[in-house]
Design an enzyme around this catalytic site. Structure first.
Site, mmCIF file in Angstrom:
data_model
loop_
_atom_site.group_PDB
_atom_site.id
_atom_site.type_symbol
_atom_site.label_atom_id
_atom_site.label_comp_id
_atom_site.label_asym_id
_atom_site.label_seq_id
_atom_site.Cartn_x
_atom_site.Cartn_y
_atom_site.Cartn_z
ATOM 1 N N LYS A 190 -1.247 6.621 -23.592
ATOM 2 C CA LYS A 190 -0.939 6.876 -25.001
ATOM 3 C C LYS A 190 0.516 6.473 -25.289
ATOM 4 O O LYS A 190 0.796 5.300 -25.492
ATOM 5 C CB LYS A 190 -1.171 8.355 -25.325
ATOM 6 N N PHE A 204 -20.316 13.667 -25.260
ATOM 7 C CA PHE A 204 -20.039 12.746 -26.369
ATOM 8 C C PHE A 204 -19.906 11.293 -25.925
ATOM 9 O O PHE A 204 -20.168 10.382 -26.693
ATOM 10 C CB PHE A 204 -18.769 13.186 -27.122
ATOM 11 N N ARG A 258 -15.136 14.166 -33.456
ATOM 12 C CA ARG A 258 -14.435 15.274 -32.806
ATOM 13 C C ARG A 258 -14.951 16.543 -33.480
ATOM 14 O O ARG A 258 -14.365 17.085 -34.402
ATOM 15 C CB ARG A 258 -12.914 15.168 -32.976
ATOM 16 N N ASP A 266 0.507 19.596 -21.633
ATOM 17 C CA ASP A 266 -0.264 18.359 -21.679
ATOM 18 C C ASP A 266 0.581 17.408 -22.509
ATOM 19 O O ASP A 266 0.703 17.570 -23.724
ATOM 20 C CB ASP A 266 -1.635 18.589 -22.309
ATOM 21 N N PHE A 292 -8.903 20.618 -24.951
ATOM 22 C CA PHE A 292 -9.174 19.181 -24.973
ATOM 23 C C PHE A 292 -10.335 18.931 -24.006
ATOM 24 O O PHE A 292 -10.465 19.618 -22.993
ATOM 25 C CB PHE A 292 -7.951 18.315 -24.607
ATOM 26 N N THR A 293 -11.158 17.956 -24.331
ATOM 27 C CA THR A 293 -12.433 17.748 -23.607
ATOM 28 C C THR A 293 -12.260 17.662 -22.085
ATOM 29 O O THR A 293 -12.817 18.466 -21.337
ATOM 30 C CB THR A 293 -13.123 16.474 -24.133
ATOM 31 N N TYR A 343 0.843 -1.205 0.000
ATOM 32 C CA TYR A 343 0.000 0.000 0.000
ATOM 33 C C TYR A 343 0.874 1.249 0.000
ATOM 34 O O TYR A 343 0.591 2.216 -0.705
ATOM 35 C CB TYR A 343 -0.920 0.004 1.236
HETATM 36 O O1 PLI Z 1 -8.147 9.636 -20.907
HETATM 37 P P1 PLI Z 1 -7.189 10.136 -19.846
HETATM 38 O O2 PLI Z 1 -7.905 10.582 -18.648
HETATM 39 O O3 PLI Z 1 -6.102 9.177 -19.557
HETATM 40 O O4 PLI Z 1 -6.427 11.407 -20.470
HETATM 41 C C1 PLI Z 1 -7.060 12.605 -20.741
HETATM 42 C C2 PLI Z 1 -6.394 13.294 -21.891
HETATM 43 C C3 PLI Z 1 -5.674 14.431 -21.673
HETATM 44 N N1 PLI Z 1 -5.072 15.087 -22.689
HETATM 45 C C4 PLI Z 1 -5.153 14.663 -23.970
HETATM 46 C C5 PLI Z 1 -4.464 15.442 -25.044
HETATM 47 C C6 PLI Z 1 -5.845 13.515 -24.263
HETATM 48 O O5 PLI Z 1 -5.898 13.104 -25.525
HETATM 49 C C7 PLI Z 1 -6.520 12.784 -23.216
HETATM 50 C C8 PLI Z 1 -7.310 11.659 -23.468
HETATM 51 N N2 PLI Z 1 -7.597 11.308 -24.708
HETATM 52 C C9 PLI Z 1 -8.397 10.356 -25.126
HETATM 53 C C10 PLI Z 1 -9.151 9.443 -24.219
HETATM 54 C C11 PLI Z 1 -8.526 10.188 -26.556
HETATM 55 O O6 PLI Z 1 -9.208 9.255 -27.011
HETATM 56 O O7 PLI Z 1 -7.927 10.993 -27.286
#
Ligand code: PLI
Length: 465
Positions: free
Chosen positions: A261, A451, A385, A218, A127-128, A75
């Protein structure tokens, strides 16, 4: 230069497979109806080639799978956290690391730590999840990206750049004390994965510093941005991606990262900084929202796989293949007459839905509709998008972004050239009968990030003029 239509062989071979099936056309129609014409609500088992996102959908390497076995699940004070911290210090160069369950966890800690209600945050296009967390903390978002980013056909190498004049005018207008921070997305997802040049990032940081404003990156796909700098920016041509990434990070006070990513893992994120005060605040909020500051909502095994992925992601061979694969799909689609955003970005090819369905108005949701019709035509899942993702403004009106796009996103190390050929061929065939495709309208609209969970129904068919 390599001809993008000649595919670069994958720098890996396949050790484990996961079967996929194309279900019959009548079943796809029924599944799409059940999903309310929203590709997020489809079941993955009904999808043939899944290009919804590259987030958490990557194939881990044999080394990452092996690392899972040595995860320390303590933990507190997990040795796996120490390994992750060491990898982040080495590759990104930040001394302080707060792990989070994914990128939006890091965005939450950052916005709550640095935004006072009523303050402003400027960024290079929204970004969303980022904007949602800025607004949740009481912040007001301002877009300061270059104008060309809103034009799908403008062929500039760094369409993600911050417009320095817009940024300076914004700081002067609201006053530096009212700017919580400037957030630079490298690259800009919503603009088609367009990169920011090192020259522009440096100039943005200098401008902010002159005004006493903090800068955050970011860095969800910062490695892709670094690789595009390596390919397109004269001063950095051919330099190692790892070196460019470090130099990018040197410009900013902190980085928020969705590790799902670049780093090839299926879950994870972090906030890293050289600001001791931010570190202190974010670490403390972490225990409220994520978990103890040495696991941040992740299992020890996740931390281990991420540490290995972070070292893999900056290897030039991997990242070059990634860009080449995206360019291959882009070139194939263009050869089929499909209108796409230029230049290609690092994680996806974005189809220009306005040009694909010119007979639909913005309120008939061209990109949402096109994503649905692509699935119905060939079982390929893509993501809208455009107006649906942009949501409503503080007065409740629909935002109408210039870009109305469908994203065909490539998970890392998952699909082969033959899959991409299928995608291009089928979307090309759909383009040739596009004048009969109808638009959609909302039948259910959730309050936050609509979305993901909205439902739609088709409008009557309307012919192109
Ligand atoms: O999906 P998260 O919570 O791990 O990350 C959020 C996020 C932050 N910044 C950017 C540039 C992103 O592209 C992003 C998440 N993107 C997704 C889920 C996508 O499908 O592009």
């Amino acid at each position: 230069m390599r001809d993008p239509i000649n595919a670069t062989p994958e720098p890996y071979k396949i050790k484990m497979i996961e079967p996929i099936h194309l279900i019959p056309a009548d079943e796809r129609k029924a599944r799409l109806r059940e999903a309310g014409w929203n590709t997020f609500l489809l079941r993955s088992r009904d999808v043939y080639i899944d290009l919804l996102t590259d987030s958490g959908t990557n194939a881990m390497s044999d080394r990452q799978w092996a690392a899972l076995m040595v995860g320390d699940e303590a933990y507190a004070g997990s040795a796996s956290f120490e390994n992750l911290e060491a990898a982040i210090r080495e590759v990104y160069g930040f001394p302080h690391v707060v792990p989070t369950h994914q990128g939006r966890g890091a965005e939450h800690l950052l916005s709550q730590s640095w935004i006072k209600p009523g303050q402003h945050v400027a960024g290079n296009m929204y970004f969303t999840t980022t904007r949602a967390h800025i607004e949740l903390a009481g912040g007001i978002f301002e877009d300061v990206i270059v104008d060309e980013a809103h034009d799908p056909s403008a062929e500039l190498p760094f369409k993600g750049n911050v417009d320095l004049k817009k940024l300076e005018a914004f700081i002067k207008r609201v006053g530096a004390a009212n700017v919580a921070y400037v957030a630079v997305g490298c690259p800009v997802n919503m603009a088609g994965g367009q990169p920011v040049s090192l020259e522009n990032l440096r100039a943005t940081a200098e401008l902010c510093r002159r005004h006493g404003v903090r800068v955050v990156m970011d860095g969800a796909r910062a490695v892709e941005n670094a690789a595009m700098i390596r390919a397109r920016e004269k001063a950095w041509k051919g330099k190692p991606t790892a070196e460019i990434l470090k130099e990018m990070c040197r410009q900013v006070d902190a980085i928020s990262v969705s590790a799902k990513k670049d780093a090839y893992v299926n879950i994870g994120g972090f906030l890293a900084t050289r600001d001791a005060e931010l570190y202190e605040k974010a670490q403390n909020l972490c225990v409220l929202f994520e978990g103890l500051h040495t696991y941040g909502g992740l299992a020890g095994r996740d931390l281990e796989a991420l540490a290995v992925g972070i070292r893999e992601m900056v290897q030039d061979e991997w990242i070059e293949h990634r860009l080449a694969q995206v360019a291959y799909l882009g070139a194939r689609l263009e050869a089929e007459g499909v209108p796409v955003v230029k230049p290609y970005g690092g994680h996806a090819v974005f189809v220009d839905a306005k040009a694909f369905l010119p007979h639909l108005d913005a309120d008939e949701l061209p990109a949402q509709s096109l994503a649905a019709w692509i699935y119905e035509a060939c079982g390929v899942r893509a993501m809208e998008r455009g107006v649906v993702s942009a949501g409503r403004d503080s007065k409740g009106s629909n935002r109408h972004p210039e870009l109305e796009l469908v994203r065909l996103t490539l998970p890392r190390r998952v699909y082969t050239q033959t899959h991409l050929d299928f995608v291009a061929r089928e979307i090309g065939a759909l383009k040739r009968r596009a004048s009969n495709l109808p638009g959609l309208r909302f039948v259910r609209e959730p309050k936050h990030l609509r979305f993901f969970q909205a439902r739609f129904e088709p409008l009557p068919v309307k012919s192109a003029a």
